[in-house]
Design a protein around this motif. Structure first.
Motif, PDB file in Angstrom:
ATOM      1  N   PHE A 168      -5.609 -21.453   2.063  1.00 28.10           N
ATOM      2  CA  PHE A 168      -5.374 -22.889   2.116  1.00 28.10           C
ATOM      3  C   PHE A 168      -6.426 -23.430   3.069  1.00 28.10           C
ATOM      4  O   PHE A 168      -6.611 -22.878   4.155  1.00 28.10           O
ATOM      5  CB  PHE A 168      -4.009 -23.220   2.711  1.00 28.10           C
ATOM      6  CG  PHE A 168      -2.864 -23.239   1.748  1.00 28.10           C
ATOM      7  CD1 PHE A 168      -3.022 -23.048   0.400  1.00 28.10           C
ATOM      8  CD2 PHE A 168      -1.588 -23.467   2.225  1.00 28.10           C
ATOM      9  CE1 PHE A 168      -1.943 -23.061  -0.473  1.00 28.10           C
ATOM     10  CE2 PHE A 168      -0.500 -23.491   1.376  1.00 28.10           C
ATOM     11  CZ  PHE A 168      -0.675 -23.295   0.031  1.00 28.10           C
ATOM     12  N   ILE A 169      -7.092 -24.498   2.670  1.00 30.27           N
ATOM     13  CA  ILE A 169      -7.996 -25.207   3.572  1.00 30.27           C
ATOM     14  C   ILE A 169      -7.341 -26.559   3.827  1.00 30.27           C
ATOM     15  O   ILE A 169      -6.966 -27.263   2.888  1.00 30.27           O
ATOM     16  CB  ILE A 169      -9.395 -25.414   2.962  1.00 30.27           C
ATOM     17  CG1 ILE A 169      -9.982 -24.097   2.428  1.00 30.27           C
ATOM     18  CG2 ILE A 169     -10.328 -26.086   3.969  1.00 30.27           C
ATOM     19  CD1 ILE A 169     -10.252 -23.043   3.447  1.00 30.27           C
ATOM     20  N   VAL A 170      -7.210 -26.918   5.101  1.00 29.67           N
ATOM     21  CA  VAL A 170      -6.557 -28.161   5.487  1.00 29.67           C
ATOM     22  C   VAL A 170      -7.528 -28.959   6.352  1.00 29.67           C
ATOM     23  O   VAL A 170      -8.155 -28.410   7.263  1.00 29.67           O
ATOM     24  CB  VAL A 170      -5.265 -27.882   6.289  1.00 29.67           C
ATOM     25  CG1 VAL A 170      -4.543 -29.162   6.627  1.00 29.67           C
ATOM     26  CG2 VAL A 170      -4.353 -26.918   5.537  1.00 29.67           C
TER      27      VAL A 170
ATOM     28  N   GLU B 257     -17.270 -34.314  -2.228  1.00 30.32           N
ATOM     29  CA  GLU B 257     -18.225 -33.303  -1.772  1.00 30.32           C
ATOM     30  C   GLU B 257     -17.725 -31.887  -2.053  1.00 30.32           C
ATOM     31  O   GLU B 257     -18.492 -31.024  -2.480  1.00 30.32           O
ATOM     32  CB  GLU B 257     -18.518 -33.491  -0.283  1.00 30.32           C
ATOM     33  CG  GLU B 257     -19.626 -32.617   0.247  1.00 30.32           C
ATOM     34  CD  GLU B 257     -21.014 -32.965  -0.271  1.00 30.32           C
ATOM     35  OE1 GLU B 257     -21.966 -32.265   0.134  1.00 30.32           O
ATOM     36  OE2 GLU B 257     -21.180 -33.907  -1.071  1.00 30.32           O
ATOM     37  N   VAL B 258     -16.448 -31.643  -1.832  1.00 29.82           N
ATOM     38  CA  VAL B 258     -15.879 -30.323  -2.153  1.00 29.82           C
ATOM     39  C   VAL B 258     -16.057 -30.044  -3.635  1.00 29.82           C
ATOM     40  O   VAL B 258     -16.551 -28.983  -4.038  1.00 29.82           O
ATOM     41  CB  VAL B 258     -14.380 -30.248  -1.760  1.00 29.82           C
ATOM     42  CG1 VAL B 258     -13.713 -29.024  -2.389  1.00 29.82           C
ATOM     43  CG2 VAL B 258     -14.224 -30.226  -0.250  1.00 29.82           C
TER      44      VAL B 258
ATOM     45  N   VAL C 270      -4.471 -35.373  -0.830  1.00 26.19           N
ATOM     46  CA  VAL C 270      -5.066 -34.869  -2.067  1.00 26.19           C
ATOM     47  C   VAL C 270      -4.984 -33.353  -2.036  1.00 26.19           C
ATOM     48  O   VAL C 270      -5.313 -32.720  -1.036  1.00 26.19           O
ATOM     49  CB  VAL C 270      -6.543 -35.316  -2.207  1.00 26.19           C
ATOM     50  CG1 VAL C 270      -7.198 -34.692  -3.415  1.00 26.19           C
ATOM     51  CG2 VAL C 270      -6.637 -36.838  -2.258  1.00 26.19           C
ATOM     52  N   LEU C 271      -4.514 -32.776  -3.134  1.00 22.31           N
ATOM     53  CA  LEU C 271      -4.449 -31.329  -3.285  1.00 22.31           C
ATOM     54  C   LEU C 271      -5.435 -30.948  -4.378  1.00 22.31           C
ATOM     55  O   LEU C 271      -5.378 -31.467  -5.483  1.00 22.31           O
ATOM     56  CB  LEU C 271      -3.032 -30.887  -3.669  1.00 22.31           C
ATOM     57  CG  LEU C 271      -2.836 -29.385  -3.810  1.00 22.31           C
ATOM     58  CD1 LEU C 271      -1.440 -29.010  -3.363  1.00 22.31           C
ATOM     59  CD2 LEU C 271      -3.071 -28.897  -5.224  1.00 22.31           C
ATOM     60  N   MET C 272      -6.350 -30.042  -4.052  1.00 24.43           N
ATOM     61  CA  MET C 272      -7.356 -29.563  -4.988  1.00 24.43           C
ATOM     62  C   MET C 272      -7.131 -28.063  -5.185  1.00 24.43           C
ATOM     63  O   MET C 272      -7.271 -27.283  -4.242  1.00 24.43           O
ATOM     64  CB  MET C 272      -8.759 -29.835  -4.447  1.00 24.43           C
ATOM     65  CG  MET C 272      -8.987 -31.291  -4.075  1.00 24.43           C
ATOM     66  SD  MET C 272     -10.564 -31.559  -3.220  1.00 24.43           S
ATOM     67  CE  MET C 272     -11.676 -31.474  -4.624  1.00 24.43           C
ATOM     68  N   ASP C 273      -6.767 -27.674  -6.398  1.00 22.64           N
ATOM     69  CA  ASP C 273      -6.417 -26.280  -6.691  1.00 22.64           C
ATOM     70  C   ASP C 273      -7.582 -25.593  -7.392  1.00 22.64           C
ATOM     71  O   ASP C 273      -7.894 -25.892  -8.539  1.00 22.64           O
ATOM     72  CB  ASP C 273      -5.164 -26.248  -7.561  1.00 22.64           C
ATOM     73  CG  ASP C 273      -4.674 -24.840  -7.865  1.00 22.64           C
ATOM     74  OD1 ASP C 273      -5.395 -23.864  -7.564  1.00 22.64           O
ATOM     75  OD2 ASP C 273      -3.567 -24.722  -8.422  1.00 22.64           O
ATOM     76  N   TYR C 274      -8.204 -24.657  -6.682  1.00 20.70           N
ATOM     77  CA  TYR C 274      -9.288 -23.852  -7.240  1.00 20.70           C
ATOM     78  C   TYR C 274      -8.832 -22.405  -7.426  1.00 20.70           C
ATOM     79  O   TYR C 274      -9.605 -21.479  -7.302  1.00 20.70           O
ATOM     80  CB  TYR C 274     -10.520 -23.918  -6.339  1.00 20.70           C
ATOM     81  CG  TYR C 274     -11.164 -25.285  -6.332  1.00 20.70           C
ATOM     82  CD1 TYR C 274     -12.063 -25.649  -7.316  1.00 20.70           C
ATOM     83  CD2 TYR C 274     -10.845 -26.216  -5.361  1.00 20.70           C
ATOM     84  CE1 TYR C 274     -12.646 -26.900  -7.323  1.00 20.70           C
ATOM     85  CE2 TYR C 274     -11.426 -27.474  -5.353  1.00 20.70           C
ATOM     86  CZ  TYR C 274     -12.317 -27.806  -6.337  1.00 20.70           C
ATOM     87  OH  TYR C 274     -12.887 -29.057  -6.348  1.00 20.70           O
TER      88      TYR C 274
ATOM     89  N   ILE D 182      -6.946 -23.301  -2.188  1.00 18.99           N
ATOM     90  CA  ILE D 182      -6.283 -24.584  -2.379  1.00 18.99           C
ATOM     91  C   ILE D 182      -6.645 -25.470  -1.198  1.00 18.99           C
ATOM     92  O   ILE D 182      -6.497 -25.064  -0.039  1.00 18.99           O
ATOM     93  CB  ILE D 182      -4.756 -24.424  -2.509  1.00 18.99           C
ATOM     94  CG1 ILE D 182      -4.446 -23.569  -3.748  1.00 18.99           C
ATOM     95  CG2 ILE D 182      -4.078 -25.794  -2.592  1.00 18.99           C
ATOM     96  CD1 ILE D 182      -2.995 -23.246  -3.933  1.00 18.99           C
ATOM     97  N   VAL D 183      -7.137 -26.656  -1.508  1.00 20.24           N
ATOM     98  CA  VAL D 183      -7.635 -27.581  -0.493  1.00 20.24           C
ATOM     99  C   VAL D 183      -6.639 -28.727  -0.343  1.00 20.24           C
ATOM    100  O   VAL D 183      -6.267 -29.361  -1.328  1.00 20.24           O
ATOM    101  CB  VAL D 183      -9.021 -28.128  -0.889  1.00 20.24           C
ATOM    102  CG1 VAL D 183      -9.574 -29.037   0.203  1.00 20.24           C
ATOM    103  CG2 VAL D 183      -9.989 -26.986  -1.203  1.00 20.24           C
ATOM    104  N   HIS D 184      -6.231 -28.976   0.899  1.00 23.91           N
ATOM    105  CA  HIS D 184      -5.332 -30.081   1.217  1.00 23.91           C
ATOM    106  C   HIS D 184      -6.096 -31.067   2.102  1.00 23.91           C
ATOM    107  O   HIS D 184      -6.491 -30.704   3.218  1.00 23.91           O
ATOM    108  CB  HIS D 184      -4.106 -29.593   1.989  1.00 23.91           C
ATOM    109  CG  HIS D 184      -3.248 -28.655   1.229  1.00 23.91           C
ATOM    110  ND1 HIS D 184      -2.232 -29.082   0.404  1.00 23.91           N
ATOM    111  CD2 HIS D 184      -3.241 -27.305   1.161  1.00 23.91           C
ATOM    112  CE1 HIS D 184      -1.627 -28.033  -0.125  1.00 23.91           C
ATOM    113  NE2 HIS D 184      -2.228 -26.940   0.305  1.00 23.91           N
TER     114      HIS D 184
END
Length: 115
Positions: free
Chosen positions: A37-39, A54-55, A78-82, A86-88
């Motif tokens: 998880f990246i926060v 940018e991500v 915003v939640l970005m699921d790769y 997972i980016v929060h």
């Protein structure tokens, strides 16, 4: 590309956009949903949108596409699921409210600079 490299790219993208308090949480040993998880927080809506863009741009350049993105241009979270990462992205207020670092305290908290 492995999850750690993806997490590094995400953290670099967020740092480039002056994200606040970027943290990576290694959850690989406690969850099957992802490895990291990246926060990170933004001080305003424009910064939050720039961080998201940018991500997505840097990962897209590596051939990595989001499985899903939750939230819109007006969202304060915003939640970005790769998949493996997972980016929060939060407003500062929402980050304090949801406190993901506490919820996932069994993971390994890594400062973004140490990836």
């Amino acid at each position: 590309m492995d999850a750690r490299e993806m997490a590094k790219i995400v953290c670099k993208a967020l740092d480039d956009k002056k994200a606040i308090d970027i943290k990576a949480i290694d959850i690989s040993n406690i969850s099957i949903m992802a490895d990291y998880f990246i926060v990170a927080s933004a001080s305003n809506q424009n910064q939050l949108n720039a961080m998201q863009d940018e991500v997505d741009r840097l990962l897209y350049e590596q051939g990595i596409h989001a499985k899903s993105i939750e939230g819109n241009r007006q969202s304060t979270w915003v939640l970005m699921d790769y998949e493996d990462v997972i980016v929060h992205l939060f407003s500062e207020e929402d980050r304090l409210f949801y406190d993901l670092e506490r919820i996932w305290k069994d993971g390994i908290l890594i400062d973004a600079k140490d990836l």
